[in-house]
Every structure is written in C-alpha cells, then in structure tokens.
Write an enzyme that holds these catalytic residues in place. Structure first.
Site, PDB file in Angstrom:
ATOM      1  N   LYS A   1     -46.032 -35.795  16.998  1.00 58.53           N
ATOM      2  CA  LYS A   1     -45.633 -35.200  18.277  1.00 58.53           C
ATOM      3  C   LYS A   1     -44.719 -33.981  18.112  1.00 58.53           C
ATOM      4  O   LYS A   1     -43.736 -33.836  18.821  1.00 58.53           O
ATOM      5  CB  LYS A   1     -44.962 -36.261  19.157  1.00 58.53           C
ATOM      6  CG  LYS A   1     -45.896 -37.426  19.541  1.00 58.53           C
ATOM      7  CD  LYS A   1     -45.292 -38.367  20.570  1.00 58.53           C
ATOM      8  CE  LYS A   1     -46.224 -39.460  21.038  1.00 58.53           C
ATOM      9  NZ  LYS A   1     -46.599 -40.454  20.013  1.00 58.53           N
ATOM     10  N   ARG A   2     -45.066 -33.095  17.188  1.00 54.23           N
ATOM     11  CA  ARG A   2     -44.261 -31.907  16.961  1.00 54.23           C
ATOM     12  C   ARG A   2     -44.566 -30.828  18.000  1.00 54.23           C
ATOM     13  O   ARG A   2     -45.645 -30.833  18.620  1.00 54.23           O
ATOM     14  CB  ARG A   2     -44.498 -31.352  15.557  1.00 54.23           C
ATOM     15  CG  ARG A   2     -44.180 -32.325  14.412  1.00 54.23           C
ATOM     16  CD  ARG A   2     -42.731 -32.749  14.379  1.00 54.23           C
ATOM     17  NE  ARG A   2     -42.339 -33.357  13.117  1.00 54.23           N
ATOM     18  CZ  ARG A   2     -42.065 -34.663  12.926  1.00 54.23           C
ATOM     19  NH1 ARG A   2     -42.146 -35.520  13.932  1.00 54.23           N
ATOM     20  NH2 ARG A   2     -41.691 -35.107  11.741  1.00 54.23           N
TER      21      ARG A   2
END
Lengths: 287, 287
Positions: free
Chosen positions: A96-97
């Site tokens: 989830k960058r």
C-alpha cells in the site's frame, strides 16, 4: 503478459482464493514456537506454502507484519516471497505504498524489480504521478498493481464515501483505475492495473465492477472480517473471472478450529472449503 | 510532551527547516562513492548530520530511498535515524503508511515504538481506524504523526481536490486532523496529530491552517519542487510556529552549486540561507 498467465493459473486450479500470509508470532502453533519469533514465523510460513501450493495460485504477503520486526523481519518477508515463488505461486506484496514520483520510483524498485514479486498494492490518495512509476515498471518487468479503491475496514467511508459530483470518492478512483489501465489490457480482456475492493461492501462492489470492467479486483474481507462468498461474488464478472478473494486469519488459524487433525490438513481443508464456497457463489451469482 | 519539547528546540535554534535525508547513491559526491552504495550513502548521511545537528532541529528520512536497497537498505535507514537521534535531533520517519487496524498496529510498532524515531507520516485514505493505532502509540511512547492532507506533487489534485459538500477532500481531511488531534494538545497549543501540506499550494495552505489551528504542519515542496519561503509561510500561525519546512535535494546537492567550498560548508551555507529565508518570510507574512 503476466495477467494472462495469472488468469490461466487461476483457471487451471479452479481457485480464485488468495492465502494472506499476514503471519504474526501469536498465530504460530505453540508446538512450533521457538524463542526467535522470526524463525518461528518462517517455519510456519513454509509449512503453509508447502500445504497449499498445489491447490492455490496466489499468496498475498502483508509487509507490515514483517516490518514490525525491523531488518530481520524484512529479510523474512523476502525469504517468504522467494519460497512461494519457487513453489510456482503468484506473489502479491501488500505494501500500500504511495508517494511523489521520484519517491514512488524507489518504492517500485523495492518490490516490482524483484523476480519473486508479481504484484503490489498501492494507495491512490496522491494521484496519478504517484502511481505512474509503478505502471512503468509493470510494463518493463511484466508485473501488476492493485489500487486501493473501496477498502474493507469499518472506517473506509471517512474519506472514500464522501460524495463529489454525485459520486462517492471510491467511484472516482475506480474511473481512474479504468483510465489508467486501459492501455494495458491483455489477451483475456484484463488489465494489469487492478483495484482493491473489500468484500464487506458488496453493493458498492457491483457498481465498481461495472465502472472498471477490465480491472482485476483483489477482494479482502472474506471470513474473519465478516464478508461471505456471496458478498465477494459481487466483484466478479460474468465470465467468472475478474477477482481474487483473500483470506488470512481464517486460513492461518484454521488449525485451532480443527485440533483433531494436523496443521497441514486443517489448512488444506479450509482452503478447499473456501474455494468451493467461492466457486458456488460465483456460479450462482453470475449464471 | 514531545510536541512541546520539539517546539522549544525549534525556537532555541530559531530554525523551522527540516533536512530531508532522501539520500540516493547518485547524490553522493563522486569522491565519496565506494563500490557499495549502502556504505557510500551511510558516510554521506553521517557527514550531513555532523554538519547540521547544531543548527537544525529536525531530519526527515524518506524510507523509500532505503527500501529500494532491500534488507541492507532498511538497516541503513535505522542506522541513520539512530545516528541523528544520538546527535540530539528530532527524527521524522517519512513512511506514509496506512492500512486496516490490525495491520496499522504492526506498522506503528515498526516505527513509533523505536526510541530513535519521533514522528511518522501516515496516509488518511482508509479512514480513522487506520490512524487510531498510531495515535494510541503516540500516547504510549510520546510520539507524533503527520497526516497527508494536501500533498506537494503535481497530481495531488486527482483525488484531493474533488469537491464534496462544497469543500475539497483535503479540507475534509484537515477537519478530521483537527478532530482526531483535539484531545492531544500540549502546553504550547499544538497537538501531536499534525498534517502534511505542500508548500506548492500556498492558497490552500492558508485555508487549511485556519481549519486545524492546533496541528503542526510538515511542509514539503520548498526549493527543488518549486515553492518559495513566502509560499511555505502560509502554513504558519501568527505566533511564528505551527509548521516545519522540508528541503531534501536542495540541501543534499548544495555541494554541486558551490564546488569552490567543501561539502560541509556548502551544506551549512544552504541550511543557513534556507533558515534565514524562512524566518524573514514568516515574520514578514505574519507581522
């Protein structure tokens, strides 16, 4: 193209279930626990992968559970992804960058340039230039991404459900997922730019499915988070494809529900139950 | 409370500048480059910290630049934060994490439970239950967070500028930052729940400043990203406090603009120029 081979593998296993290796030390059976949590989780992860790789096509590894152990934890994350890849599985790095473009280039390098990782999850809050470096690496290294759209957690509506121009934000994100992925559709009609939609929001999923017909959808929330196979089925297309459904704790802790059988048998039994549960809901829903 | 000590340190150094250690191998001066990028960056980071710690209160370490080197890179990230902390600096881990609550607990553990890290940046897209575990650890370990609100990058408007109920999304986030932080205001009137607002959007910053008067604001975008001190000044309150302004490449690469002087002198000169530039803009803007 990766996405086509990925679909073939799901079809050949007749299994759209993803096993989520959100492994925590507390999940490891007491008998397997060593003084070193890292080595305990490693042994547990290997036994899970050994049990499932012939019947499951995909694992999702939640990096937070590894990062909490610092450097040794990150090493375990990469060892786990490598082990799953060696067994022929597809590997999603659930990271989830999201960051400005020069930084997104570095994040993408951390994951998508590695042979053991096929997909990453990314966060759309910062917009297209934070996603573009990942898409560029998907082209270059034959990989894929899943963009957070409507997440499975109870507070997901705080931002995602706000209504702009008559639509919730998560629909705006879906429209962007569709646009951003249009140029990258494989032979089977699916793009390597996918989305994340929680099974806990099936009504929203139906609408989102229609807004991004070419997106492969990663569906968390089945099982412990409360959603059923019927809920998860909303993310699928009429071809019975277009989504994969993750379960983490439900599978990792299945041995606790079935103390009468061994770890591997408990895991296999739960995975097969989930596979059949999903297949019958998908067929029922889409016939 | 951390936030009060943090403000005292900024006041005593008369410096609201943050040095961003987004260090890449390419930034290391040729003379300092070794065959191992990790050790080259480590030497460079140490020399930067040695040069600035008496005049700068805060460093921000962008974890993506370290993650791209895998396990050894994460080790370097922690070594760098430890070195800066030993020199008495405040350390922001720029990690922009955000996930469902059980996962957010693990992310928070990865950073906020460590003595060398004072603040993390977090992403609000998943809502309150993805932020709450960080707030809980801030209480427990005396730390702080900065929540992405209006980011500095060109595409930040894709999601953040959508208008819901007459307000852009980033203002909705600001209202939540204000609510989420209200119970955690220190003696100086500031909360440990802060926000990120790009200096590249000064008009928006003025409005946001008013919507969350108690939030400390981390302001990226000064310098190489195009914003001026006057732009950054919009994030400050009339007390001359309430914001810190980051510069990364402008400082890390200052030696290239001043080849006639040494690395340390070039860095110090650039940091002092930035400090004075900001102080005069803040005084001018708020008098």
């Amino acid at each position: 193209m990766l996405i086509d081979k990925f679909i073939s593998e799901i079809e050949s296993k007749r299994n759209c279930a993803v096993v989520g290796l959100d492994t925590q030390y507390e999940y490891v059976p007491d008998k397997m626990k060593k003084s070193d949590p890292i080595e305990s989780i490693w042994e547990f992860n290997k036994r899970i992968i050994d049990a499932i790789y012939e019947i499951v096509a995909v694992v999702k590894i939640q990096i937070a559970m590894y990062e909490q152990y610092g450097v040794a934890g990150l090493d375990l994350f990469y060892r786990t992804s490598h082990y799953a890849k060696e067994k022929g599985m597809y590997v999603i790095a659930d990271v989830k960058r999201g960051d400005i473009s020069s930084t997104a280039v570095a994040y993408s390098k951390a994951f998508l340039t590695r042979p053991d990782i096929d997909f990453v999850t990314v966060n759309p809050y910062m917009g297209y230039d934070s996603i573009k470096p990942f898409i560029d690496d998907c082209v270059k290294y034959d990989k894929g991404i899943f963009i957070l759209t409507k997440t499975s957690n109870p507070s997901s509506g705080d931002i995602q459900d706000l209504i702009a121009d008559g639509r919730p934000i998560y629909e705006h994100v879906a429209i962007k997922v569709d646009q951003w992925g249009k140029d990258y559709v494989g032979e089977r009609g699916y793009s390597f730019v996918g989305a994340v939609i929680g099974a806990t929001y099936p009504e929203q999923a139906k609408k989102l499915r229609a807004l991004m017909p070419n997106a492969y959808i990663l569906v968390p929330g089945y099982g412990v988070q409360g959603a059923t196979a019927q809920d998860a089925a909303a993310a699928f297309n009429r071809d019975g494809l277009g989504a994969i459904v993750n379960s983490s704790r439900g599978i990792l802790l299945s041995y606790k529900k079935h103390p009468e059988i061994g770890l591997e048998d408990a895991i296999i039994q739960e995975v097969i139950r989930m596979r059949d549960d999903l297949n019958s809901a998908i067929r029922g829903d889409k016939k």
